[in-house]
Design a protein around this motif. Structure first.
Motif, short mmCIF file in Angstrom:
data_model
loop_
_atom_site.label_atom_id
_atom_site.label_comp_id
_atom_site.label_asym_id
_atom_site.label_seq_id
_atom_site.Cartn_x
_atom_site.Cartn_y
_atom_site.Cartn_z
N ASP A 172 30.19 45.12 17.73
CA ASP A 172 29.79 43.97 16.94
C ASP A 172 29.50 44.41 15.51
O ASP A 172 29.30 45.59 15.22
N GLU A 173 29.49 43.43 14.61
CA GLU A 173 29.42 43.74 13.17
C GLU A 173 28.16 44.50 12.79
O GLU A 173 28.20 45.46 12.01
N MET A 174 27.02 44.10 13.35
CA MET A 174 25.77 44.77 12.98
C MET A 174 25.76 46.22 13.45
O MET A 174 25.36 47.12 12.70
N THR A 175 26.22 46.46 14.67
CA THR A 175 26.29 47.83 15.17
C THR A 175 27.28 48.64 14.35
O THR A 175 27.03 49.81 14.02
N ARG A 176 28.39 48.02 14.01
CA ARG A 176 29.43 48.70 13.24
C ARG A 176 28.89 49.15 11.88
O ARG A 176 29.11 50.29 11.45
N GLU A 177 28.18 48.26 11.19
CA GLU A 177 27.66 48.61 9.87
C GLU A 177 26.60 49.71 9.97
O GLU A 177 26.54 50.59 9.11
N ARG A 178 25.79 49.68 11.02
CA ARG A 178 24.79 50.73 11.19
C ARG A 178 25.46 52.08 11.44
O ARG A 178 25.07 53.10 10.89
N LEU A 179 26.52 52.07 12.27
CA LEU A 179 27.21 53.32 12.56
C LEU A 179 28.00 53.82 11.35
O LEU A 179 28.20 55.03 11.20
N ASN A 180 28.44 52.92 10.50
CA ASN A 180 29.05 53.35 9.23
C ASN A 180 28.07 54.22 8.45
O ASN A 180 28.43 55.28 7.93
N GLU A 266 39.38 37.66 4.75
CA GLU A 266 39.24 36.74 3.62
C GLU A 266 37.76 36.39 3.42
O GLU A 266 37.26 36.35 2.30
N ALA A 267 37.05 36.17 4.52
CA ALA A 267 35.65 35.78 4.43
C ALA A 267 34.78 36.90 3.91
O ALA A 267 33.69 36.64 3.38
N ALA A 268 35.25 38.14 4.02
CA ALA A 268 34.42 39.28 3.61
C ALA A 268 34.12 39.27 2.12
O ALA A 268 33.15 39.87 1.68
#
Length: 270
Positions: A172-180, A266-268
């Protein structure tokens, strides 16, 4: 993180890869060099050969034409010497081994003594902040935690090169950003060279020192974008005007080569 005067960690010259089944040319005329300590992202449309290129670098697939060297050696020699670690989208952990024993596996295969293995595993568990889970099994962990174990295992023997094939794509996006953020912290501490495959423009820009944009099949290098955002990066980096400028530059390069972006990309930029 780079030293332009040092020998390239990866040098690819005249690389073409054709699969006999269906006579499909996945990659064509690829020339690329990676300096020590670079964080390179490969991005492009589905089927453009990003993962194929990563697997050729890792000697999981042989090139049809051209040459790949890692640390000045043929890719096969580099693999035999343990010059790189690999992390895939799925963590590929062994459920019957604990977290600590999963991390220790490549060290066992390399013949490290037990005491040395134990010390290194403890270091890696601390690095990925999983010391409290050493005796857990993979099925007891979240997807993000499993990927941290996979990263720790890939880095346990201190490879010069880390190959990562969409390692956070299923999260999921939140986990992905944290792992980044965690991945950048690990990279900055260890100084390995990283090749990172992703479909996400924002992820590529956030992580990388350089983004390599690939064209639709047969995959060629359409261009590169130097990412001049300062390290260390933080969550606030994604709100910086320069971040949006670089995302737009990568986006435009993709569009110029016929890529159709997904609605979420696109939404990013909104």
């Amino acid at each position: 993180m780079t030293d332009g005067s040092a020998q390239a960690v990866v040098r690819i010259q005249g690389l073409t890869k054709t699969f006999p089944q269906g006579n499909v040319t996945a990659l064509q005329d690829i020339d690329l060099e990676l300096a020590p300590g670079e964080f390179i992202s490969l991005i492009g449309p589905s089927g453009c050969g990003k993962s194929t290129l990563l697997r050729v670098i890792g000697d999981l697939i042989e090139p049809t034409v051209g040459e790949v060297t890692v640390n000045g050696k043929p890719a096969r020699g580099a693999r035999n010497d343990g010059d790189y670690g690999i992390v895939f989208q799925d963590a590929v952990l062994f459920d019957w081994r604990t977290v600590a024993k999963n991390i220790a596996l490549p060290l066992e295969m390399l013949g490290w003594e037990r005491a040395r293995r134990r010390e290194r595993v403890e270091e890696m568990l601390d690095l990925v902040e999983l010391s409290a889970f050493a005796d857990h099994h993979p099925w007891q962990l979240s997807g993000g935690m499993q990927q941290r174990v996979s990263i720790a295992r890939a880095l346990a023997f201190e490879p010069a090169l880390l190959l990562m094939d969409e390692p956070f794509g299923a999260l999921d996006e939140m986990t992905r950003e944290r792992l980044n953020l965690e991945l950048l912290s690990i990279w900055e501490k260890l100084g390995s060279t990283v090749v990172f495959v992703t479909h996400s423009i924002s992820e590529a820009v956030f992580l990388s020192s350089r983004v390599v944009v690939m064209s639709p099949r047969p995959g060629r290098i359409a261009g590169t974008v130097e990412i001049d955002l300062p390290y260390p990066r933080a969550a606030e980096t994604r709100d910086a005007p320069r971040f949006f400028e670089l995302v737009t530059r990568v986006r435009e390069l993709l569009r110029s080569r016929g890529e159709h972006l997904l609605p979420e990309e696109e939404a990013a930029l909104e």
